[in-house]
Design an enzyme around this catalytic site. Structure first.
Site, short mmCIF file in Angstrom:
data_model
loop_
_atom_site.label_atom_id
_atom_site.label_comp_id
_atom_site.label_asym_id
_atom_site.label_seq_id
_atom_site.Cartn_x
_atom_site.Cartn_y
_atom_site.Cartn_z
N ASP A 885 -87.45 7.67 3.17
CA ASP A 885 -88.78 7.15 2.90
C ASP A 885 -88.77 5.66 2.60
OD1 ASP A 885 -91.19 8.46 3.21
OD2 ASP A 885 -91.62 8.45 1.06
N ASP A 1192 -94.40 20.05 -5.81
CA ASP A 1192 -93.87 21.41 -5.80
C ASP A 1192 -94.74 22.35 -6.62
OD1 ASP A 1192 -93.25 20.02 -8.08
OD2 ASP A 1192 -91.16 20.63 -8.18
#
Length: 1480
Positions: A885, A1192
């Site tokens: 990223d 998550d």
């Protein structure tokens, strides 16, 4: 009085008898008993009120006894409806019309498991039904084999052969006992001797030989290996007699039906099987009446069908008569009937009572039912909307035609028509036929107009169906003939009795606790007395409350010299005596009126007590847990296999205690308790005669319970046979040590995994919850009364008490939610060796995310990549994706080097079976459990070569990462590079490796890690499109090469797979010190909380170490081909290739032509662009969710809210190993980030307490609520760390004195909480030092991280601040590591964290010193300030490392003097402001 029910002629077909003497006795009994109960309640209420005000005796025992009396009285009131108008009936079948005018009858017989229900017994039931005295052409016998077992089908074919001889024999000689087994075994001896004895004897001898031959064949068939129930099979319908009218011997139609069953479809137990028979029989015979039989309930009277028709053909009854119920009788009931197996009360009293109102309840078997009562269809109307009919009854046009009376069954038609009809029956018996229909459901208006069928709401399908039938204004009748019409086998041992009782209780209470509760649903739809009858049946298991209280509280009170009943000289004693004596006399009278002996009273009382203590308790608990979504309904058929030892004990009237400890331990415990109380009571009455007046009633009650429990005492102490109570049970009768293994089976005979539920832990946890809850209630009562007193008196400041109360409420709120983790913790075992071959394993994509090479060193990231490539999984089915990223060239270059090394490392691991598949861990010797190879010379040389190659690789990667290009880039184009792109004909030796760096622009939101994962999702969909994903953090390398196979043990289980979203593994860490001062192992999370969630519907997704089903992130109906393309693009984006990849038949382009591959690779860059998600549902409804930085957690909530579930597996060898935080700075920054993300969800519309309860089990929503809201604990800790010491410094008392009884409540809460914490730590194998470190870290985080994280979340909600994300630093600092290994805190962190910590510890140290001085010089103050002084000491003790860092240490990790000065200033501010606050 006889009420004549007339047919069309002048003679009645039946008579109804009402005995007025019984009526008068019953109603007088109800009147007098009701008066006695009113007097009893008046005594109880006045006694309780007196005790409450006087406080001379404990209040709770009297209250509990009153609750038990209220419960019993409520059940008694409902039960009296059965006594209001009991009737009996007589029939005259000789007055029926001729055979040609009798209506056809279908016989439904159900079996499920040939091991529990022996095929020979089932076939005897089938043959007896075929031999009924009824026109053969009007009789059809259907057997439902719900186990789909070939044994049953083969046995049925043999039964047909024998029936062709047996049925003519019975017809010719007028045999009464039409069940061959009963006839030849001589159970019934009332068959008359034939006139032509020679002819009859010869024929009888021949038939007996044929039967013995038939029995041998069936027994041999049932002993074969195929005698196993199958839960996954196709529909089978076989008509045994097709051309019955052309045979010389007319035989009833015989049909075998095994409906389709799939693990992915609910089968609804017996109700589902009956509904399948309804549909099949509608096409084949379509008889207007149905005889329902259990597989062991054979026909004993050949005339039962004609007897039933005496009611059904009566024109005055028939239009509204739903069914005729016959009693169940049992051929193996002993003269003693110690288990009350004959159900005397039900079939000789209750059903007669209901028959006098609107008819008895449907009893599961032995009934003649009108088919129309199940459909409720206005069949005469021709203008019914076909679409509505199909919504109700399903898609079969042939079935809908069969609903009309003019419909002709196809049995005797042309062969083509018959074959077509037979094919249609298989469609009707398929598991998908009921989807989207109203079969088994009563909820809608449409079903109220058209149909109901057998109900699916409860496992007690007969009870629930009966309620609905009677609520539709049908009625029923009950007929007890002189000769039993049906005979079955009853339970002959305690184990079957209690299991059966538990199942019945669960089914009945399930209805009683629902909206179909007869007191609510029935009151406006049926006569009030009938609704009372049904209410009694649904709620009588709740009597376990009364019996448990009456078996414990009086005896415990007796042992503790507490009187809970009136004295013998008190007039109210006569009321209690009257109630007891009159109840038992009424019971004895009722038993005598049914022809039973007085022994029956003793056995019924005894069995009722046994069932109430065990079966009713467990059944009711099961029903409640099912309502809460914790447990699903289950159904086990009662065992019909004969055990000679059991039968012998049963016939002798001796109890067989070979049953589960779950049943025996409560029985033994309560009987033992009452023996002890009785002995103590007798002793006190003998030596202290003045007590006789007070304790006589309690002593007698203990004696009565002991007398009823005498067989239990006998089994514990006197008996030595096999049926005794085992010494183990006797020794541990107060505890339960057994653990339960719940087998989750794969398609074969061996399970891929087991689930273990340790009952001892379960009991300890639930007792802790109970006692702690009681203590909290007492604590709150003290606080509220104290605050109200202070508010009115104004003797002391009011604010400190209010703040302390707020802190206690906050902690209690968090505690309540945390207990859901303790409700049902489970562990699991897997058997990967039982998995199918490699060619049948599913492909897996591995997703690894990195963001900044400065915080996450490339060498560590590459080790994670290489370890994933070395997993023990077919290389061609494994693809590894790395998301960079940061878009850093360093990471791409390091990945190319990693590929070169992996080409040597992966074959080396495969060849030598290396366990530690991470090269860095292997060569540094972190793991030492790799076995020495057999050929040590060859292995040693190969190992040295690989080590040299690794050192060279590590040197290159380190050199690359030290270059100037090692900077994260926030503005770059997408890059997708497939590292293994040479297409060869050889099998791939190493997994696919793909580098992905999605496009990032400052003008576009990138959504942190969730955005990176969604980019990987889209790219991988085109390149490999594996159905499963392994998610890993960049520092979390694979430590066990078998983890993928372990996960597949769950994902490939056909029982779990359709609804299983992910398998979560624990995170473990290689750099943990033995001290673990920062609680970096997250012990509580991975060894306690996730195990607890696994027992409900599965753990939360934990950001890494999970095997996730890709479909769970899309929630797309992948099978449908007619989905609107425009809608799909609005959801998934504009890429046609990506949308095609969503379908299961899509083939990835990796191994295709180069042009196609290049085109697909170009498309992946479009999918990884930052604009691709604009205007789509990515991050909202598709993929990983963007709502919070804790992607998550929010993703996990949405997955579970869509009715997916997950499992948690903790292997003995850690599957994944990462690096944990080793300094206070990283710990608190990480804690702040997690807190902000969790609170962000907790304060939103996705708050689990709002969003969850209607979408997931309540306990699971509590788990998620705790995770989302536990950071608000900072409120409590800040108050408890400031207000008590400030109050102490200002002479204000905020806790009860030591001499105050409520001091014990506070002490109890504090001690019990810490003991539970210690027990939990000990149970996970950790040392008690862990308790100290966890307490300390929780306090540090609450004071800092939870405060700042929660503030950040609130500010973000107000729009003041935006979310941010900083990866945890993975760079190793030697000084930090050294301090961490020594167990010394490193305080090199921001003053933002240190100042609050130092200030509060200093404040509490000052409070402690002042408190000690005051207690030394003013001893009268000890009583008042001990609690506050101890609390200040406890906070100072937990903060000792902070004090040490401020005052004693001189190393680099100390707290600097500057911070200490700031802390002193802040402490002065707290003291100044606090004085104003606490003195208000």
């Amino acid at each position: 009085m006889a009420l004549q029910m007339m047919n069309s002629s002048s003679h009645p077909l039946h008579l109804c008898h009402l005995k007025k003497s019984n009526l008068i006795i019953n109603r007088l009994y109800i009147l007098f008993h009701s008066i006695a109960l009113i007097l009893l309640f008046s005594f109880r209420i006045s006694s309780i009120l007196t005790l409450f005000h006087s406080k001379n005796q404990p209040f709770i025992p009297h209250l509990l006894i009153f609750i038990s009396e209220l419960t019993l009285s409520f059940i008694w009131i409902l039960s009296q409806s059965f006594l209001w108008r009991p009737v009996t009936r007589t029939v005259f079948p000789e007055r029926l019309p001729g055979d040609d005018q009798l209506p056809p009858i279908d016989v439904f017989i159900c079996t499920a498991d040939p091991r529990a229900e022996p095929p020979l017994g089932v076939m005897n039931t089938v043959i007896s039904a075929m031999a009924l005295n009824y026109p053969a052409e009007k009789l059809s016998v259907y057997l439902s084999d719900d186990g789909g077992c070939p044994v049953t089908l083969e046995a049925m074919r043999e039964a047909l052969k024998f029936a062709k001889m047996w049925v003519p024999f019975c017809n010719k000689y007028g045999v009464k006992t039409i069940c061959p087994e009963a006839y030849f075994s001589g159970r019934e001896v009332d068959d008359e001797v034939m006139v032509d004895s020679y002819e009859f004897g010869a024929e009888q001898h021949r038939i007996k030989e044929e039967y013995e031959s038939f029995a041998r064949k069936v027994t041999k068939i049932s002993e074969s290996e195929t005698c196993i129930s199958n839960k996954d099979h196709s529909a089978v319908v076989e008509v045994m007699v097709e051309e019955r009218t052309h045979d010389q011997v007319k035989m009833p139609l015989l049909v075998y039906v095994s409906r389709e069953k799939r693990t992915s479809h609910p089968h609804h137990f017996k109700a589902g099987a009956l509904n399948a028979l309804l549909r099949v029989s509608n096409l084949l015979s379509n008889s207007p009446y149905i005889l329902g039989l259990d597989c062991d309930m054979y026909c004993n009277d050949k005339n039962s069908a004609r007897q039933a028709m005496c009611f059904h053909l009566d024109p005055n009854l028939s239009p509204s008569l739903a069914f005729v119920q016959f009693p169940q009788t049992f051929h193996n009931a002993s003269k003693h009937d110690i288990y009350e197996s004959t159900l005397r009360c039900t079939f000789k009293t209750l059903w007669r009572g209901m028959d006098g109102i609107k008819g008895p309840c449907l009893s599961g078997t032995c009934y003649y039912l009108k088919r129309e009562a199940l459909y409720e269809l206005p069949v005469m109307q021709q203008d019914i909307n076909l679409k509505e009919l199909k919504q109700c009854f399903g898609t079969s046009n042939e079935f809908i035609r069969s609903l009309y009376k003019k419909y002709n069954a196809k049995l005797d038609g042309e062969k083509d028509l018959f074959d077509e009809s037979l094919q249609e029956t298989k469609h009707l018996a398929s598991c998908e036929y009921e989807d989207g229909t109203k079969w088994g459901n009563e909820a809608s208006l449409l079903i109220q107009m058209f149909g109901f069928f057998f109900g699916y709401f409860s496992v007690a399908e007969d009870f629930f169906t009966s309620i609905i039938i009677h609520c539709r204004h049908w009625f029923s009748v009950y007929h007890i003939p002189s000769r039993p019409s049906f005979m079955g086998s009853c339970t002959t041992n305690l184990n079957d009795l209690l299991i059966q009782g538990t199942r019945w209780s669960a089914g009945l209470v399930e209805v009683g606790l629902s909206r179909f509760c007869p007191l609510i649903y029935g009151a406006s739809r049926m006569p009030i007395l009938q609704s009372f009858c049904y209410a009694w049946l649904a709620l009588f298991p709740t009597c376990f409350i009364s019996l448990w209280i009456l078996a414990t509280i009086p005896s415990l009170s007796l042992l503790n010299e507490i009187t809970v009943y009136p004295k013998v000289t008190n007039p109210f004693f006569l009321v209690f005596l009257y109630v007891f004596v009159l109840s038992n006399l009424q019971h004895i009278r009722e038993i005598h009126s049914t022809g039973a002996s007085l022994h029956e009273w003793k056995h019924e009382q005894r069995v009722w007590m046994m069932k109430a203590i065990t079966s009713h308790l467990y059944g009711s608990t099961h029903a409640i847990m099912e309502k809460l979504g914790v447990k699903e309904a289950n159904f086990l058929p009662t065992n019909k296999v004969i055990n000679e030892d059991e039968v012998k004990l049963h016939q002798m009237g001796i109890y067989n205690f070979q049953t589960s400890r779950m049943f025996l331990v409560p029985l033994c415990s309560l009987v033992t308790l009452n023996v002890l109380a009785f002995v103590v009571g007798i002793f006190r009455m003998v030596f202290h005669k003045e007590f006789i007046d007070e304790i006589f009633t309690q002593t007698f009650l203990s004696f009565y319970i002991v007398l009823m429990g005498y067989p239990v005492l006998e089994g514990m102490m006197l008996r030595k046979d096999k049926g005794r109570i085992a010494p183990t049970v006797t020794k541990h009768r107060g505890r339960v040590w057994t653990s339960m293994g719940l087998r989750i089976m794969n398609s074969g005979s061996h399970p891929l995994h087991l689930c273990h539920l340790k009952k001892s832990t379960l009991i300890i946890n639930r007792l802790y919850i109970l006692f702690h809850s009681i203590a909290l209630i007492l604590l709150f009562s003290f606080r509220i009364s104290s605050i109200l007193t202070l508010f009115h008196s104004k003797n002391q400041p009011f604010i400190p008490h209010l703040l302390i109360f707020i802190s206690e409420l906050t902690l209690s709120f968090i505690w309540i939610h945390s207990q859901s983790f303790l409700w049902r913790p489970v562990t699991r075992t897997v058997f990967p060796e039982r998995l199918p071959g490699d060619d049948q394993l599913s492909p897996i994509d591995v997703f690894i995310c990195t963001a900044d090479p400065r915080a996450e060193p490339p060498l560590g990231v590459m080790n994670t990549v290489i370890s994933a490539m070395a997993l023990n999984y077919p290389a061609e089915k494994l693809s590894v994706y790395l998301s960079d990223d940061g878009g850093c060239p360093v990471t791409l270059e390091a990945m190319r080097e990693a590929l070169k090394f992996a080409k040597m490392w992966v074959p080396f691991c495969n060849k030598y079976g290396v366990k530690t598949i991470c090269p860095e861990a292997y060569f540094t010797g972190r793991e030492v459990d790799d076995e020495v190879m057999v050929d040590s010379l060859e292995f040693g040389a190969e190992q040295r070569r690989i080590k040299e190659e690794y050192e060279s690789f590590a040197h290159k990667v380190t050199k690359i990462s030290e270059s100037e290009s090692c900077i994260s880039n926030k503005d770059h184009s997408p890059v997708v590079e497939v590292m293994v792109d040479e297409s060869t004909n050889d099998e791939r030796k190493i997994p696919l490796l793909v580098y992905v760096s999605r496009e990032k622009r400052p003008s576009h939101p990138h959504h942190f890690k969730a955005g990176a994962l969604n980019a990987l999702l889209r790219v991988s969909n085109l390149l490999s499109n594996s159905p499963y994903i392994l998610g890993l953090d960049c520092d979390m390398y694979c430590n066990d090469k078998n983890s993928a196979r372990q996960a597949m043990c769950f994902h490939l289980d056909p029982n779990l797979s359709p609804s299983l979203a992910f398998v979560q593994f624990p995170q473990t860490f290689h750099n943990i010190s033995k001290h673990d001062i920062y609680e970096s192992t997250l012990r509580c999370l991975f060894t306690t909380l996730w195990c607890g969630m696994d027992g409900i519907k599965g753990p939360c997704l934990s950001g890494t170490c999970y095997y996730l089903k890709r479909e769970a992130l899309y929630e797309l109906p992948l099978i449908r081909e007619d989905i609107n393309l425009k809608e799909l693009k609005q959801c998934f984006g504009s890429s046609n290739e990506f949308i095609r990849s969503l379908y299961k038949k899509y083939n990835a382009k990796l191994d295709g032509e180069k042009d196609l591959f290049d085109e697909s690779l170009q498309e992946t860059k479009h999918l990884a662009s930052c604009e691709y998600e604009d205007g789509t549902k990515w991050g909202n409804e598709v993929g990983f969710r963007y709502f919070s930085v804790t992607e998550d957690f929010i993703t996990s909530i949405t997955i579970h809210c869509k009715h997916w579930f997950s499992v948690y597996y903790m292997p003995s060898r850690p599957s994944f190993m990462g690096s944990c935080t080793t300094n206070l700075n990283d710990l608190l920054i990480q804690g702040t980030r997690w807190t902000a993300g969790l609170m962000e969800v907790g304060l939103s519309r996705f708050c689990p307490l709002i969003y969850g309860p209607s979408r997931m089990p309540i306990l699971q929503s509590f788990c998620y609520a705790w995770l989302a809201l536990y950071p608000i604990g900072f409120i409590s800790l800040w108050i408890l760390a400031t207000i008590p010491p400030l109050s102490l410094l200002n002479d204000i008392t905020v806790y009860p004195k030591v001499t105050n009884p409520f001091f014990l409540v506070f002490l109890y809460v504090f001690v019990l909480s810490n003991l539970q914490h210690m027990r939990e730590i000990h149970s996970t194998g950790a040392s008690l030092l862990t308790w100290k470190h966890e307490q300390r870290v929780w306090m540090m985080k609450a004071i800092t991280s939870y405060l700042y994280g929660s503030t950040h979340a609130v500010m973000e909600k107000l729009g003041v601040k935006e979310a941010n994300f900083l990866p945890t630093n993975k760079v190793i600092n030697e000084d930090e590591v050294k301090l961490h290994q020594m167990g010394i805190y490193n305080f090199q962190t921001s003053s933002m964290f240190l100042v609050p910590l130092c200030s509060l510890v200093t404040l509490n140290l000052l409070g402690f010193v002042v408190g000690i001085i005051r207690m030394v010089f003013h001893k009268e103050c000890i009583d008042e300030i001990l609690v506050q002084t101890f609390l200040a000491f406890y906070v100072a003790l937990m903060g000792y490392p902070v004090l040490e860092g401020m005052m004693l240490r001189k190393d680099k990790g100390r707290i600097t003097p500057t911070v200490s000065c700031y802390s002193l200033i802040f402490s002065v501010f707290i003291l100044s402001f606090g004085k104003l606050l606490v003195t208000y």
